[in-house]
Design an enzyme around this catalytic site. Structure first.
Site, PDB file in Angstrom:
ATOM      1  N   HIS A 247     -11.856  -5.214   7.936  1.00  0.00           N
ATOM      2  CA  HIS A 247     -12.606  -5.178   6.790  1.00  0.00           C
ATOM      3  C   HIS A 247     -13.861  -3.595   6.986  1.00  0.00           C
ATOM      4  O   HIS A 247     -15.112  -3.780   5.897  1.00  0.00           O
ATOM      5  CB  HIS A 247     -13.038  -6.310   5.761  1.00  0.00           C
ATOM      6  CG  HIS A 247     -12.026  -7.014   5.643  1.00  0.00           C
ATOM      7  ND1 HIS A 247     -11.568  -8.254   6.316  1.00  0.00           N
ATOM      8  CD2 HIS A 247     -11.141  -7.387   4.655  1.00  0.00           C
ATOM      9  CE1 HIS A 247     -10.463  -8.515   6.518  1.00  0.00           C
ATOM     10  NE2 HIS A 247     -10.093  -7.880   4.908  1.00  0.00           N
TER      11      HIS A 247
ATOM     12  N   GLU B  46       0.724  -1.276  -0.338  1.00  0.00           N
ATOM     13  CA  GLU B  46       0.227   0.164   0.332  1.00  0.00           C
ATOM     14  C   GLU B  46       1.080   1.097  -0.120  1.00  0.00           C
ATOM     15  O   GLU B  46       0.406   2.129  -0.744  1.00  0.00           O
ATOM     16  CB  GLU B  46      -1.601  -0.231   1.500  1.00  0.00           C
ATOM     17  CG  GLU B  46      -2.192  -1.509   0.967  1.00  0.00           C
ATOM     18  CD  GLU B  46      -1.647  -1.968   1.289  1.00  0.00           C
ATOM     19  OE1 GLU B  46      -0.398  -2.756   1.565  1.00  0.00           O
ATOM     20  OE2 GLU B  46      -2.267  -3.792   1.142  1.00  0.00           O
TER      21      GLU B  46
END
Lengths: 343, 321
Positions: free
Chosen positions: B125, B58
């Site tokens: 999530h 990321e």
């Protein structure tokens, strides 16, 4: 006006390319050393706010990268890359402007010192977070490839300490996956601030990591400018030819503290008196003398001193940033900025 | 024929790729696979070399986009989940967001964040990250609540010269539908009165707009008219539209799906309290998720986040004062 300046620089760049690379190395290193000595004395005199970080002892490795690049390439320097910046073509006066906070400098006083950059010249302005410039440089290269440019190279620097960051790892890995023409030059000076190598990593040689990333690796004695030119120049050439990312590890010592606020007394005395502690400037002067260029060396040094004195004098008379003239906008889009400012 | 919120996001990216050769998409599994949520389905085939799979990195994904944007491209980075963008936070907050200020050169890029809770998604999530990004100068943060906005605001985000954090809500992906894609759009920085009302203002954004509308329906049965303001973009914040609504109703509830310490709802209440104090007939209130990580089991999750029922309760309290 702007066009004329650019034309002059294009002309300068092409005549530079014809110069002997060791002469360009010498000039870049001398200008960097003389300028940084001056910056250190300005710092001690209280003329510079914030830190001063010198590349003393690392000029050879740094300059080799800057000199090996050409117009259209991209350089993402780190804190000890004055010589590389000057070798690539950053105007010396812009370095002085960034340190003294001149409004005419590339960062206009909004940022300073080593954080300067000039995207129009292909010099990325570093952020302080180590390793971050590796993927950003990869991004510039990916963009150039998508725009169908050819024959370009990107070069960024890191210290031994930066190799411990996740950012460094992610950046080099992604550059390898994309087979980008990226050269990462690691200046292994034995210490990250005060932390020695054995508290930084457990491998024998950082160069061994090249294999793990699937990139070509090159080791060099960072105190030997001729060797630096040869090795970094070859790495840049390999990247330019399409051989993918290149990792260069130069072993050397920083001949000063981390910044000018630091006396660097933690650096091992034995290491200082070993070959690793040689001053690359002295090595290069001898190398140039043995080529019969001793008089030229003296002349370049004198020219560097005149240039530095002139630049400091000029910048001292330039305007400083003014909070009442500052527009205090962090977004490029006027609408967004107005909306944000409004509250 | 109907279009889902997710279809709109895919269609906006397709149009941007068609219209502007400097646009490219970068993210994990976005290529041939079409993305974890299929937001880039078939785009790699249609635009060869411009929909690129990234490694699970990321930090490097955002860093690479920053470099590409500096070089004149318009990258759209898909984070697989908003939660994972924490790993790329440094590049977004310290690199992308500071570039224009430091250099005077724009850094046009979009960070797409599949955001917010869905049943069973759990602590890693489900997060809503808008407040963290909005805190930093130099970024635009969008939180579309409708299919139309998902489409038009993403197109606007890609065309902007600044780094934009685009928070798209996963709960809306498949279930929220519109008849067709919009032909014209409200500018992204304008808040929208999603339902007019005279008794109380409920400011919300993203999926919470729909909870607020359901709560307003419930209160309408009790004789109260709730005005629901959809912020659409949380940075910059359209304070004028909020104050105009409070001027009509005299009462305010600000709702956010994210955590209660600070954040968008706190900013809304703070601005109304300091700039519109004399408009208020009751203390302005906030409603957020509970101050714990987001629970896995639906029994816990549905009690953790603001729902229509909890919003209606909070609105009644504001109205009772």
């Amino acid at each position: 006006m702007a066009t004329r300046t650019m034309d002059r620089e294009v002309g300068k760049a092409s005549s530079q390319a014809e110069q002997d690379p060791m002469e360009r190395m010498s000039r870049a290193m001398l200008r960097a050393r003389v300028l940084e000595d001056k910056l250190a004395s300005l710092y001690r005199a209280g003329r510079i706010v914030g830190g001063v970080y010198l590349g003393r002892g690392q000029e050879g490795l740094s300059a080799a990268g800057g000199v090996a690049l050409r117009k259209g390439d991209v350089l993402a320097p780190l804190i000890r890359d004055m010589a590389g910046r000057l070798g690539f073509g950053e105007p010396l006066v812009d370095a002085v402007r960034a340190y003294l906070g001149s409004k005419l400098g590339p960062m206009k006083g909004r940022d300073g010192n080593i954080h300067r950059g000039d995207l129009s010249r292909g010099i990325l302005p570093m952020i302080s977070h180590l390793g971050a410039m590796v993927s950003a440089t990869a991004g510039v290269l990916l963009a150039k490839r998508m725009k169908k440019e050819k024959g370009f190279v990107g070069l960024t620097s890191a210290g031994d300490g930066a190799t411990s960051t996740g950012s460094f790892h992610e950046g080099l890995n992604v550059a390898a996956v994309e087979k980008l023409p990226l050269v990462v030059v690691v200046a292994d000076n034995g210490y990250a601030y005060s932390t020695p190598n054995d508290r930084q990593f457990a491998c024998t040689d950082l160069l061994d990591r090249a294999k793990g990333y699937g990139v070509e690796g090159h080791g060099v004695d960072g105190t030997d400018p001729e060797a630096c030119w040869e090795v970094v120049g070859r790495a840049v050439q390999r990247a330019r030819e399409g051989a993918g990312p290149q990792l260069v590890v130069g072993r050397l010592l920083r001949l000063c503290g981390h910044g000018e606020h630091d006396d660097g007394l933690y650096i091992d005395k034995k290491m200082k008196s070993s070959d690793r502690g040689r001053d690359c400037m002295e090595v290069l002067r001898d190398q140039m003398k043995s080529r019969g260029l001793g008089k030229d060396w003296d002349r370049w040094e004198k020219e560097a001193q005149e240039e530095v004195e002139g630049a400091v004098k000029k910048v001292a008379e330039e305007p400083l940033p003014d909070p009442f003239e500052e527009d205090w906008r962090a977004t490029a889009m006027v609408g967004a900025a107005e909306a944000v400012q409004k509250g | 024929m109907s279009v889902t919120y997710l279809d709109a996001i895919r269609a906006a990216q397709e149009k941007a790729l068609e219209d502007d050769p400097s646009v490219f998409i970068y993210g994990q599994d976005v290529g041939k696979f079409g993305g974890a949520f299929k937001a880039t389905k078939n785009l790699a085939e249609k635009f060869p070399g411009r929909v690129i799979d990234s490694p699970i990195s990321e930090d490097a994904m955002v860093g690479l986009a920053v470099g590409a944007a500096m070089e004149g491209m318009r990258p759209v980075v898909e984070m697989q989940f908003a939660d994972f963008s924490t790993v790329g936070l440094n590049q977004m907050l310290n690199h992308a967001a500071t570039t224009y200020w430091r250099t005077g050169r724009p850094c046009p890029m979009v960070l797409r964040l599949p955001s917010g809770g869905t049943p069973g998604s759990g602590p890693f999530h489900s997060q809503s990250m808008e407040a963290i990004y909005a805190h930093y100068p130099g970024l635009v943060v969008m939180t579309p609540a409708t299919v139309e906005d998902a489409y038009s605001m993403l197109l606007e985000a890609i065309a902007m010269p600044d780094p934009v954090v685009f928070c798209e809500h996963k709960l809306l992906y498949y279930h929220l539908k519109a008849k067709s894609l919009p032909a014209e759009a409200v500018p992204a920085f304008k808040a929208h009165v999603a339902r007019p009302g005279r008794d109380v203002t409920c400011v919300a954004y993203s999926a919470m707009v729909h909870e607020a509308l359901a709560a307003a329906d419930e209160l309408a049965g009790e004789g109260y008219e709730t005005e629901v303001v959809d912020l659409r973009t949380v940075k910059p914040l359209d304070t004028d539209t909020i104050l105009a609504s409070v001027a009509r109703t005299g009462r305010l509830l600000a709702v956010g799906e994210s955590w209660p310490w600070g954040g968008v709802s706190a900013e809304v209440v703070s601005r109304v309290a300091s700039e519109g104090f004399e408009l208020l007939d009751a203390p302005p209130r906030r409603l957020n998720a509970k101050d714990t990580p987001i629970p896995y089991h639906p029994n816990l999750w549905s009690a953790h986040r603001p729902t229509a029922v909890r919003i209606a309760e909070a609105l009644r309290e504001v109205l009772r004062y």
